[in-house]
Enzyme design. Structure first.
Site, mmCIF file in Angstrom:
data_model
loop_
_atom_site.group_PDB
_atom_site.id
_atom_site.type_symbol
_atom_site.label_atom_id
_atom_site.label_comp_id
_atom_site.label_asym_id
_atom_site.label_seq_id
_atom_site.Cartn_x
_atom_site.Cartn_y
_atom_site.Cartn_z
ATOM 1 N N LYS A 1 -15.436 32.516 63.176
ATOM 2 C CA LYS A 1 -16.678 32.792 62.442
ATOM 3 C C LYS A 1 -17.775 31.868 62.948
ATOM 4 C CE LYS A 1 -14.789 34.869 58.318
ATOM 5 N NZ LYS A 1 -15.129 36.264 58.577
ATOM 6 N N ASP B 1 -6.354 35.388 57.765
ATOM 7 C CA ASP B 1 -7.358 36.405 57.458
ATOM 8 C C ASP B 1 -7.399 37.505 58.518
ATOM 9 O OD1 ASP B 1 -9.613 37.436 55.962
ATOM 10 O OD2 ASP B 1 -10.924 36.643 57.534
ATOM 11 N N HIS C 1 -5.576 42.485 61.591
ATOM 12 C CA HIS C 1 -6.464 43.126 62.569
ATOM 13 C C HIS C 1 -6.068 42.859 64.024
ATOM 14 C CE1 HIS C 1 -8.617 43.806 59.007
ATOM 15 N NE2 HIS C 1 -9.376 42.731 58.993
ATOM 16 N N HIS D 1 -8.624 47.973 57.883
ATOM 17 C CA HIS D 1 -9.820 48.772 58.193
ATOM 18 C C HIS D 1 -10.118 48.842 59.691
ATOM 19 C CE1 HIS D 1 -12.032 44.947 58.309
ATOM 20 N NE2 HIS D 1 -12.960 45.594 58.971
ATOM 21 N N GLU E 1 -17.114 36.656 65.408
ATOM 22 C CA GLU E 1 -18.101 37.049 64.399
ATOM 23 C C GLU E 1 -19.240 36.040 64.364
ATOM 24 O OE1 GLU E 1 -16.311 38.964 60.701
ATOM 25 O OE2 GLU E 1 -14.902 37.375 61.165
ATOM 26 N N LYS F 1 -11.682 52.215 62.779
ATOM 27 C CA LYS F 1 -12.762 52.120 63.767
ATOM 28 C C LYS F 1 -12.483 53.084 64.918
ATOM 29 C CE LYS F 1 -13.512 47.198 62.805
ATOM 30 N NZ LYS F 1 -14.787 47.162 62.102
ATOM 31 N N LYS G 1 -5.674 44.552 52.351
ATOM 32 C CA LYS G 1 -5.154 43.331 52.944
ATOM 33 C C LYS G 1 -5.707 42.136 52.157
ATOM 34 C CE LYS G 1 -7.201 41.081 56.203
ATOM 35 N NZ LYS G 1 -8.452 40.348 56.014
#
Ligand code: BG6
Length: 492
Positions: free
Chosen positions: A344, A239, A244, A182, A220, A186, A152
């Site tokens: 973030k 992003d 995700h 990704h 995060e 998980k 990605k």
């Protein structure tokens, strides 16, 4: 396995540890080899030494980095002997003829089965695929496979994602394309489908009759961590959201597939993402909040203002936080908002899906105990993987007083997890040819289509709200919920 971008961050921080973990668990064939490709001139030994030094060294630890455990030392030795390197520019045809020769030498006549992994900047994706095809390296013959894993971000908006799919589609058959996300590696993300479909208790209430709304959070504590150059152009929306967060949305909201086969699962995921309602610009503006972190403290650590991060524009209005409201117009979900947020430098790491059920009627408990709180089922993806249900209990004592309590399932209490960063299972699946946990072309395009109005609204520089690093994000995100008479779950 041929890794384009073998000298890069992803290769050392995630792919190399994942390969060690796979080797440790016996998941790699004796004949397995890695051929790293990158522009820097170096030999096989220097490539292996560099990776080894990184894996052993202190490096930049934290979220996004994964080191093999001490137990994996033997696995590293095993892997080290299977590492090779080929220097070359990605845009130079000579790289591909050299690669062909190298594959013959390493993989035997015809070059053997090859998984090409594009761990490179996105601008190279289309080019590398075309050059591989032109050099005949993607041809599958004599029962040997040729697959390409594409990292990605897959495009930066709907048009570019479509264009990339079209370019890739001219060179490869869809069964050869593995678009990696990704999050799908998980355990707890995979567990969403098991929770929903392997239990009699959840699925019957998994709909608009019983669910008030859904909150999807990816919070995060890290800032941009030296990725300012990429991040300042991308922002939190690009992003995290179409990839995700939409994967989490799709797993939570999809209909029951007929089988667990890749085609069936991917078709249902694409269908629900297609049903996400498209918003006008004014709706998207009302249904989104963007934020950017300012100086603050996260876990006792001083965090600089985002605009002072390396390679971030001094007057950047790129968002490092975004909160969005979506609706899905189908029989299961009509009228149930899906609130998504990611950011973030927030107070805590918390990746979760919270299903908020409708409140029980309050008349029984009335003025004494007050109305019962709504039940919430939390699918906790990170950091403490598990599932929990918040519900009401009677507080001990003579009066009937309500108290919120939780039933908790934590993975760590039941299972001794093998060390993993999520890439193990995805690499393994790509090698055995199982694309179930990879994003399909349509699904990606539908996600970009749903996000597109928010991208346009996001160009409005005035609408980025500052938030202190270490906080829960901009307070305007609370207003987004309050307007609907709802509130975010506290993060962490
Ligand atoms: C990546 C994003 O895809 O996912 C990063 O580019 C983000 O910005 C990361 O930090 C989050 O992944 P994880 O597994 O650490 O939650």
């Amino acid at each position: 396995m041929v890794i384009f971008g073998a000298g890069g961050d992803l290769a050392k921080r995630l792919l190399a540890p994942a390969l060690c973990n796979l080797a440790e668990g016996g998941g790699l064939d004796e004949a397995f080899k890695v051929l790293g490709v990158d522009h820097k001139a170096k030999g096989d030994a220097a490539f292996a030494d560099g990776l080894g030094a990184f894996l052993r060294g202190p490096g930049a630890d934290g979220e996004g980095t994964s080191r093999p455990t001490k137990a994996a030392a033997a696995a590293w030795k095993w892997l080290e002997e299977r590492l090779f390197y080929q220097a070359g520019e990605f845009e130079d045809p000579a790289t591909y003829s050299a690669l062909a020769a190298r594959l013959e030498a390493l993989g035997g006549e015809g070059g053997g089965n090859v998984l090409f992994y594009l761990a490179v900047a996105p601008r190279f994706f289309g080019d590398i695929v075309e050059r591989l095809a032109a050099a005949g390296l993607t041809r599958e013959a004599n029962a040997r496979f040729r697959r390409v894993v594409i990292e990605k971000p897959f495009g930066t908006d709907l048009a570019s994602a479509k264009a990339l799919n079209a370019r890739v589609g001219k060179c490869l058959d869809e069964h050869q394309v593995y678009r990696i996300d990704h999050f799908l590696g998980k355990e707890t993300v995979r567990n969403i489908l098991v929770t929903r479909f392997a239990n009699g208790v959840f699925e019957p209430v998994w709909n608009r009759l019983h669910i008030d709304h859904v909150q999807i959070t990816a919070s995060e504590t890290v800032g941009v961590e030296g990725r300012g150059g990429y991040y300042d152009r991308a922002g939190a929306l690009r992003d995290m959201v179409p990839s995700h967060l939409f994967q989490l949305l799709a797993m939570t909201a999809m209909e029951t597939p007929n089988t667990f086969e890749a085609d069936a699962v991917r078709a249902e995921k694409a269908r629900v993402v297609e049903a996400v309602q498209l918003q006008s610009l004014s709706e998207a503006s009302a249904n989104s909040v963007r934020g950017q972190y300012r100086v603050g403290r996260v876990n006792g650590r001083e965090v600089a203002d985002y605009r002072h991060e390396p390679r971030v524009a001094a007057r950047s209005h790129t968002e490092t936080y975004v909160a969005l409201k979506f609706t899905i117009d189908n029989w299961r979900w009509a009228g149930v908002p899906f609130y998504l947020r990611t950011g973030k430098a927030l107070a805590a790491r918390d990746t979760s899906v919270a299903i908020r059920f409708r409140r029980a009627p309050g008349h029984l408990f009335g003025p004494v105990a007050g109305p019962p709180a709504a039940n919430t089922l939390i699918l906790q993806i990170q950091p403490h993987e598990g599932v929990s249900l918040a519900f009401e209990a009677k507080r001990p004592g003579p009066d009937v007083e309500l108290a919120p309590v939780r039933m908790d399932f934590r993975y760590a209490d039941y299972f001794a997890a093998a060390p993993a960063n999520g890439y193990e299972t995805l690499l393994y699946d790509a090698m055995i040819g199982d694309p179930t946990q990879f994003a399909g072309a349509r699904e990606i395009e539908f996600a970009w289509r749903a996000v597109e109005p928010f991208l346009q609204v996001g160009q409005d520089a005035g609408k980025v709200h500052g938030y202190a690093a270490g906080s829960a994000g901009p307070r305007q995100a609370d207003d987004l919920m309050a307007r609907d008479g709802r509130a975010w779950r506290p993060i962490g």
